[in-house]
Design a protein around this motif. Structure first.
Motif, short mmCIF file in Angstrom:
data_model
loop_
_atom_site.label_atom_id
_atom_site.label_comp_id
_atom_site.label_asym_id
_atom_site.label_seq_id
_atom_site.Cartn_x
_atom_site.Cartn_y
_atom_site.Cartn_z
N TYR A 91 30.72 5.29 32.75
CA TYR A 91 29.67 5.61 31.80
C TYR A 91 28.61 6.41 32.56
O TYR A 91 28.21 6.04 33.67
CB TYR A 91 29.04 4.35 31.22
N VAL A 92 28.15 7.51 31.96
CA VAL A 92 27.29 8.45 32.68
C VAL A 92 26.05 7.76 33.22
O VAL A 92 25.68 7.95 34.39
CB VAL A 92 26.92 9.63 31.76
N GLU A 93 25.38 6.95 32.39
CA GLU A 93 24.14 6.30 32.86
C GLU A 93 24.42 5.29 33.96
O GLU A 93 23.58 5.07 34.83
CB GLU A 93 23.44 5.64 31.68
N VAL A 95 26.71 5.72 36.25
CA VAL A 95 26.87 6.52 37.47
C VAL A 95 25.52 6.72 38.14
O VAL A 95 25.37 6.53 39.35
CB VAL A 95 27.54 7.88 37.15
N GLU A 107 27.17 12.61 41.90
CA GLU A 107 27.91 13.45 40.97
C GLU A 107 28.85 12.61 40.10
O GLU A 107 29.39 11.60 40.55
CB GLU A 107 28.72 14.52 41.71
N LEU A 108 29.06 13.08 38.88
CA LEU A 108 30.04 12.42 38.02
C LEU A 108 31.43 12.60 38.61
O LEU A 108 31.77 13.70 39.06
CB LEU A 108 30.00 13.03 36.61
N HIS A 231 30.39 6.50 24.90
CA HIS A 231 29.73 7.05 26.09
C HIS A 231 30.62 6.98 27.34
O HIS A 231 30.15 7.32 28.43
CB HIS A 231 28.43 6.31 26.34
N LEU A 233 32.96 8.15 30.16
CA LEU A 233 33.22 9.46 30.76
C LEU A 233 34.69 9.85 30.56
O LEU A 233 35.00 11.00 30.22
CB LEU A 233 32.87 9.40 32.25
#
Length: 297
Positions: A91-93, A95, A107-108, A231, A233
């Motif tokens: 999940y981006v947040e 990360v 970085e993702l 959400h 990734l």
């Protein structure tokens, strides 16, 4: 169907059940015997038996008369997976949260971050999460959608991946943050009781879009995580395709699809689980998985 493993009447023998409307539980083995039908007596057996067994179970449930209240049974983990494939940083947040507090990359990731949890980490609804202060001072929570594999998957294309899913459940990816070893997560995430699993496996037909499910987690009634599987990734189909590119996924295997933000390590100041806490992980259409934390020294 919502499929359960439970015990009742003071007998520790696990039974295969289905949760019906009004929180009533039907004993599938008893229904099969009464109908003169053949049906495996465990959820793992049912999954391995394939579509004909599932169709038989549906027919039995449709005519079920003898049921009991859910409150009168003791739930167990739905099954013990052959393997649990965990997904990190999905999940981006989360990360960003992990980079800030756990020294992971900023970085993702450009492909799924994978790790394993042993089947011995599995524990069921209401069963304790073991807090051993000799091993960790940073016991953390992670509410995750669990994908239960129904058909063998090897080198599966993303477009075909969801055909291999039997159903969905909840995993709390419990983590000892101070037990990462040279960046490896096995002991951090693989200790006994570090994979609460349940309360049920919901068959895939009841969740047509697993990428649109609200998920949340509370500790002692206070919200810690609140997000939605949209959400992610890497979505579920991508995860199955990536894992199966080199590892065969077998019936009953579980993919823990990653945690949203809101873990204890990311709080200011950080907060971690302690004996006496109650952790409740909830996912839309599946239910709530609740586990107490106990002192295991």
């Amino acid at each position: 169907m919502h499929l359960l493993t439970y015990c009742a009447d003071g007998d520790d023998t696990p039974r295969l059940g289905a949760l019906l409307a009004g929180d009533r539980v039907a004993d599938l083995a008893a229904l099969a015997t009464a109908a003169g039908a053949q049906l495996p007596d465990s959820l793992l057996g049912l999954i391995r038996a394939g579509a004909p067994a599932l169709a038989t179970a549906r027919g039995l449930v449709a005519g079920a008369a003898a049921t009991r209240p859910l409150s009168e049974v003791s739930l167990r983990a739905p099954l013990r997976p052959g393997k649990i494939v965990g997904v990190g940083l999905n999940y981006v947040e989360h990360v960003a949260e992990s980079h800030r507090t756990l020294d992971t990359d900023r970085e993702l990731p450009d492909r799924p971050v994978l790790f394993g949890k042993p089947s011995t980490a599995v524990t069921g609804p209401g069963q304790p999460i073991r807090h051993n202060a000799n091993l960790t001072k940073q016991l953390d929570w992670e509410c995750e959608l669990a994908v239960v594999i129904g058909e063998p998957a090897f080198q599966v294309a993303e477009r075909d991946a969801l055909r291999h899913v039997f159903g969905y459940s909840i995993v709390n990816d419990v983590s000892a943050r101070d037990q990462r070893r040279s960046g490896q997560w096995f002991f951090s995430k693989g200790q006994d009781s570090y994979a609460p699993f349940g309360p049920a496996v919901v068959t895939a037909d009841e969740i047509p879009d697993p990428q649109r499910l609200d998920l949340s987690l509370k500790v002692n009634g206070e919200m810690r995580q609140d997000s939605n599987t949209r959400h992610m990734l890497f979505g579920i189909a991508r995860l199955i395709a990536d894992i199966s590119s080199g590892v065969t996924l077998e019936p009953g295997d579980v993919i823990a699809t990653g945690s949203p933000s809101g873990v204890g390590a990311g709080m200011v100041p950080p907060q971690f689980l302690q004996p006496g806490d109650l952790v409740e992980a909830t996912i839309e259409r599946i239910g709530t998985l609740a586990n107490p934390v106990i002192d295991a020294r």
